[in-house]
Design a protein around this motif. Structure first.
Motif: not given
Ligand code: URA
Length: 253
Positions: A108-112, A115, A121-122, A148, A224
């Motif tokens: 994925g992209e990055a923690p929100g 997270e 993650p996610f 991520n 996503h």
């Molecule tokens: N979106 C992401 O891309 N990664 C995460 O861990 C949470 C949301």
């Protein structure tokens, strides 16, 4: 997968299912009817497509040390201060989760915010949808590995800056070396553009099989889950992508 279970997963995903009289599940037609959209039609073949240029070597010093074990790598990520704007904003780093011998690596992209709080993650709403997407193709969250592009939450969930993605790249590369996944599922624009080193939009990258890195790992791009929550009409395409990923995986010797 047994049909009734599959139907429940698809229902949870919000993907309409059209059932043939003889009871076979069909993927939903995309808007406008038919099964594909011209060049983006998914046929399950490993089409000759973008081969990822060799990824940058992991950064030395602050970043990952070559040959790091899982424990070393996890310590290096937790102690990383390469991106000041992220360090001052984070509750904790978000390393990755799942089966360290997984065949499938989800990137994925990055923690929100969720997270960042939980260190995994996610785990928010997008994570629930990701779990349902995986379940729809018979994969549990525990059977895959999830990571991520960035290990830290960007302030206000902004896009990762290119230098932040570059600082973090070595960690993901080492995770890939350690896991040796057989297939990469790249979710979202930031993930796909960083892994494939391109500016192309997801709409152009999805629907075919890319190859990643020296080992030429098959890589499939999809939307996503956070985007799918905002644009549920795109879920049919994501379903096509998941089917492509599954066919690709099954075709590996
Ligand atoms: N979106 C992401 O891309 N990664 C995460 O861990 C949470 C949301």
């Amino acid at each position: 997968m047994e049909q009734a279970r599959r139907m429940r997963y698809l229902d949870a995903l919000g993907v309409p299912v059209y059932v043939r009289r003889e009871g076979q599940i069909q993927p939903p037609p995309p808007p406008g009817g038919g099964w594909g959209e011209g060049a983006e039609a998914t046929n399950g073949s490993m089409s000759a497509s973008a081969v990822c240029p060799h990824p940058n070597p992991p950064p030395e010093g602050e970043g990952v040390q070559k040959q790091s074990s899982w424990d070393d790598l996890q310590r290096q990520v937790a102690a990383c201060t390469a991106c000041q704007a992220l360090v001052s904003n984070r509750t904790q780093t978000v390393f990755g989760v799942g089966n360290r011998q997984a065949d499938w690596l989800i990137v994925g992209e990055a923690p929100g915010a969720d997270e960042d709080r939980q260190g995994e993650p996610f785990v928010g709403k997008a994570g629930q949808l990701l779990n349902a997407m995986l379940a729809a193709i018979g994969l549990s969250r525990e059977s895959v590995y999830i990571a991520n592009i960035l290990k830290c939450r960007p302030p206000a969930n902004r896009d990762p800056a290119p230098e932040e993605a570059a600082n973090c790249e070595g960690y993901l590369l080492r995770q890939i070396e350690l896991i040796q996944p057989r297939l990469l599922l790249s979710v979202g624009r930031i993930s796909a553009q960083n892994l494939l080193q391109t500016d192309a939009p997801v709409g152009h990258l999805r629907g075919r099989v890319h190859r990643y890195g020296e080992r030429q790992i098959p890589l499939v791009v999809t939307y996503h889950p956070a985007y799918l929550l905002r644009s549920p009409d795109q879920k049919g395409k994501a379903w096509d992508d998941l089917q492509l990923a599954l066919r690709t995986f099954r075709s590996l010797s």
